[in-house]
Scaffold this motif. Structure first.
Motif, PDB file in Angstrom:
ATOM      1  N   SER A 162       0.842  -1.363  -0.070  1.00 23.73           N
ATOM      2  CA  SER A 162       0.132   0.438   0.239  1.00 23.73           C
ATOM      3  C   SER A 162       1.024   0.651   0.277  1.00 23.73           C
ATOM      4  N   ARG A 163       0.274   2.291  -0.590  1.00 26.60           N
ATOM      5  CA  ARG A 163       1.462   3.379  -0.743  1.00 26.60           C
ATOM      6  C   ARG A 163       2.596   2.917  -1.688  1.00 26.60           C
ATOM      7  N   LEU A 164       2.651   3.041  -2.537  1.00 31.38           N
ATOM      8  CA  LEU A 164       4.380   1.857  -2.767  1.00 31.38           C
ATOM      9  C   LEU A 164       5.020   2.869  -3.240  1.00 31.38           C
ATOM     10  N   GLU A 165       4.400   4.064  -3.702  1.00 28.49           N
ATOM     11  CA  GLU A 165       5.434   5.606  -4.446  1.00 28.49           C
ATOM     12  C   GLU A 165       5.616   6.379  -3.018  1.00 28.49           C
ATOM     13  N   GLU A 166       4.905   6.462  -1.908  1.00 26.71           N
ATOM     14  CA  GLU A 166       4.914   7.616  -1.215  1.00 26.71           C
ATOM     15  C   GLU A 166       5.410   6.658  -0.002  1.00 26.71           C
ATOM     16  N   ASN A 167       5.746   5.244  -0.358  1.00 30.93           N
ATOM     17  CA  ASN A 167       7.154   4.660   0.728  1.00 30.93           C
ATOM     18  C   ASN A 167       8.807   4.674   0.602  1.00 30.93           C
ATOM     19  N   LEU A 168       8.448   4.684  -1.407  1.00 31.55           N
ATOM     20  CA  LEU A 168       9.689   5.389  -1.778  1.00 31.55           C
ATOM     21  C   LEU A 168      10.193   6.138  -1.839  1.00 31.55           C
ATOM     22  N   ALA A 169       9.524   7.485  -1.777  1.00 31.73           N
ATOM     23  CA  ALA A 169       9.553   8.143  -1.472  1.00 31.73           C
ATOM     24  C   ALA A 169      10.088   8.539  -0.256  1.00 31.73           C
ATOM     25  N   THR A 170       9.610   8.208   1.116  1.00 32.57           N
ATOM     26  CA  THR A 170      10.371   8.650   2.344  1.00 32.57           C
ATOM     27  C   THR A 170      11.475   7.467   2.375  1.00 32.57           C
ATOM     28  N   LEU A 171      11.944   6.713   1.845  1.00 32.32           N
ATOM     29  CA  LEU A 171      13.629   6.274   2.337  1.00 32.32           C
ATOM     30  C   LEU A 171      14.478   7.171   1.566  1.00 32.32           C
ATOM     31  N   SER A 172      13.889   7.230   0.204  1.00 33.57           N
ATOM     32  CA  SER A 172      14.388   8.152  -0.785  1.00 33.57           C
ATOM     33  C   SER A 172      15.219   9.731   0.204  1.00 33.57           C
ATOM     34  N   GLU A 173      14.120  10.023   0.652  1.00 33.91           N
ATOM     35  CA  GLU A 173      13.374  11.092   2.094  1.00 33.91           C
ATOM     36  C   GLU A 173      15.090  11.161   3.089  1.00 33.91           C
ATOM     37  N   ARG A 174      15.213   9.746   3.587  1.00 32.89           N
ATOM     38  CA  ARG A 174      15.144   9.939   4.675  1.00 32.89           C
ATOM     39  C   ARG A 174      17.002   8.895   4.806  1.00 32.89           C
ATOM     40  N   LEU A 175      17.208   7.729   4.136  1.00 25.73           N
ATOM     41  CA  LEU A 175      18.427   6.825   3.829  1.00 25.73           C
ATOM     42  C   LEU A 175      19.047   8.317   3.408  1.00 25.73           C
ATOM     43  N   LEU A 176      20.176   8.076   3.797  1.00 26.57           N
ATOM     44  CA  LEU A 176      21.303   9.819   3.891  1.00 26.57           C
ATOM     45  C   LEU A 176      22.109   8.370   2.702  1.00 26.57           C
ATOM     46  N   ALA A 177      21.883   8.069   1.959  1.00 35.80           N
ATOM     47  CA  ALA A 177      23.267   7.604   0.742  1.00 35.80           C
ATOM     48  C   ALA A 177      22.264   7.334  -0.505  1.00 35.80           C
ATOM     49  N   PRO A 178      22.598   7.286  -2.306  1.00 33.55           N
ATOM     50  CA  PRO A 178      21.934   6.707  -2.986  1.00 33.55           C
ATOM     51  C   PRO A 178      21.043   5.665  -3.927  1.00 33.55           C
ATOM     52  N   CYS A 179      20.251   5.784  -3.822  1.00 37.07           N
ATOM     53  CA  CYS A 179      19.278   4.629  -4.278  1.00 37.07           C
ATOM     54  C   CYS A 179      19.879   4.107  -5.745  1.00 37.07           C
ATOM     55  N   LEU A 180      20.450   3.082  -5.819  1.00 36.64           N
ATOM     56  CA  LEU A 180      21.179   2.773  -6.785  1.00 36.64           C
ATOM     57  C   LEU A 180      20.204   1.587  -7.362  1.00 36.64           C
ATOM     58  N   GLY A 181      18.644   1.508  -7.144  1.00 32.67           N
ATOM     59  CA  GLY A 181      17.565   1.225  -7.909  1.00 32.67           C
ATOM     60  C   GLY A 181      16.272   1.009  -7.832  1.00 32.67           C
ATOM     61  N   ARG A 182      15.573   0.986  -8.631  1.00 28.64           N
ATOM     62  CA  ARG A 182      14.040   0.162  -7.726  1.00 28.64           C
ATOM     63  C   ARG A 182      13.889  -1.380  -8.506  1.00 28.64           C
ATOM     64  N   VAL A 183      13.687  -1.925  -8.423  1.00 28.46           N
ATOM     65  CA  VAL A 183      13.541  -2.958  -8.335  1.00 28.46           C
ATOM     66  C   VAL A 183      12.201  -4.368  -8.791  1.00 28.46           C
ATOM     67  N   PRO A 184      11.168  -3.942  -9.179  1.00 28.94           N
ATOM     68  CA  PRO A 184      10.118  -4.880  -9.196  1.00 28.94           C
ATOM     69  C   PRO A 184       9.720  -6.142  -9.282  1.00 28.94           C
ATOM     70  N   ARG A 185       8.930  -6.902  -8.864  1.00 25.53           N
ATOM     71  CA  ARG A 185       8.113  -7.814  -8.689  1.00 25.53           C
ATOM     72  C   ARG A 185       8.536  -8.794  -9.618  1.00 25.53           C
ATOM     73  N   LEU A 186      10.277  -9.613 -10.362  1.00 24.09           N
ATOM     74  CA  LEU A 186      10.009 -10.201 -11.492  1.00 24.09           C
ATOM     75  C   LEU A 186       9.418 -12.151 -11.368  1.00 24.09           C
ATOM     76  N   PRO A 187       8.732 -12.158 -12.470  1.00 24.07           N
ATOM     77  CA  PRO A 187       8.506 -13.261 -12.435  1.00 24.07           C
ATOM     78  C   PRO A 187       9.155 -14.527 -12.598  1.00 24.07           C
ATOM     79  N   ALA A 188      10.363 -13.699 -13.329  1.00 21.51           N
ATOM     80  CA  ALA A 188      12.100 -14.810 -12.694  1.00 21.51           C
ATOM     81  C   ALA A 188      13.198 -13.868 -13.077  1.00 21.51           C
ATOM     82  N   ALA A 189      13.542 -13.326 -11.624  1.00 25.86           N
ATOM     83  CA  ALA A 189      14.231 -12.199 -11.861  1.00 25.86           C
ATOM     84  C   ALA A 189      15.855 -12.945 -11.873  1.00 25.86           C
ATOM     85  N   THR A 190      16.198 -12.721 -13.146  1.00 20.62           N
ATOM     86  CA  THR A 190      17.581 -13.115 -13.442  1.00 20.62           C
ATOM     87  C   THR A 190      18.753 -12.237 -13.176  1.00 20.62           C
ATOM     88  N   PRO A 191      19.811 -12.561 -13.350  1.00 23.62           N
ATOM     89  CA  PRO A 191      20.162 -10.923 -12.676  1.00 23.62           C
ATOM     90  C   PRO A 191      21.088 -10.397 -13.947  1.00 23.62           C
TER      91      PRO A 191
END
Length: 240
Positions: free
Chosen positions: A183-212
């Motif tokens: 719930s409120r996925l985008e808002e959660n990600l925005a809060t993490l980006s605001e409060r974690l004092l390091a760069p976000c290296l990426g947002r990985v969605p739920r993948l059917p087959a998460a190959t490298p």
């Protein structure tokens, strides 16, 4: 040489999936790569001995091929907390015991090396120690995998605080969406980006087959390199 410790906000949140993706992205960028899993429980018996799925995944994305025992020196069969599995096997699982084989792994001087932890940041070892002490002993900057689901903000911020309290650099974090219905996925990600004092290296969605290779497509290693370079510069300029 770039070398990092991969930590997670909890267990079963995709540390290995992200680590394998990072190794793949690094290899694609022209780096030699090497991944290691110093301790793993939940291993399977094979003709060659105990083998762990996560350690094998890291080996599969390592361009420098080492013997299995070098990258996963402590392998236990029961799928339980590593310190309990070690106790049952009569093994004293300490930071010192883990650090030496990992120093040998890092001595191969891969262009991009990852040491993956187990579970979250405060995984117990013998003698009142924690697995986080391995990252401290090796003086590795940390990449935090945030398993995005209900409660992840609290888990991520507390983990980041513990990393800082241990005197280590949080070099970057990855949002791994383990619950696509959060719930409120985008808002959660925005809060993490605001409060974690390091760069976000990426947002990985739920993948059917998460190959490298699929995971690597969502990751940006340039942010990691830039952050570590700036951190090192700040440390050199800091008054002693």
């Amino acid at each position: 040489m770039a070398r990092y410790f991969i930590a997670g906000t909890d267990t079963e949140i995709g540390k290995t999936t992200i680590a394998a993706g990072l190794l793949h992205a690094a290899a694609r960028a022209g780096f030699t790569t090497l991944g290691a899993k110093p301790v793993a429980s939940g291993c399977e018996r094979t003709a060659e001995g105990l083998r762990n799925e996560d350690a094998l995944a890291l080996l599969g994305q390592s361009s420098l091929q080492l013997p299995y025992a070098a990258v996963n020196p402590y392998a236990f069969e029961p799928a339980i907390a590593p310190h309990l599995a070690a106790q049952e096997a009569g093994v004293a699982l300490t930071v010192q015991a883990l650090a030496q084989p990992m120093r040998e792994v890092l001595a191969h001087q891969a262009g991009f090396a990852l040491i993956e932890g187990a579970g979250g940041w405060r995984v117990p070892l013998a003698g009142g120690e924690y697995l986080s002490g391995l990252a401290v002993a090796l003086e590795l900057p940390v990449i935090l995998v945030v398993g995005v689901r209900l409660g992840c903000i609290n888990h991520a911020l507390l983990t980041a605080e513990a990393i800082a309290a241990d005197g280590l650099v949080l070099a970057g974090w990855v949002a791994n969406v383990v619950d696509a219905q959060t719930s409120r996925l985008e808002e959660n990600l925005a809060t993490l980006s605001e409060r974690l004092l390091a760069p976000c290296l990426g947002r990985v969605p739920r993948l059917p087959a998460a190959t490298p290779d699929q995971v690597a497509a969502y990751l940006d290693l340039s942010k990691l390199e830039r952050h570590c370079r700036l951190t090192a510069l700040a440390e050199r300029r800091a008054p002693r």
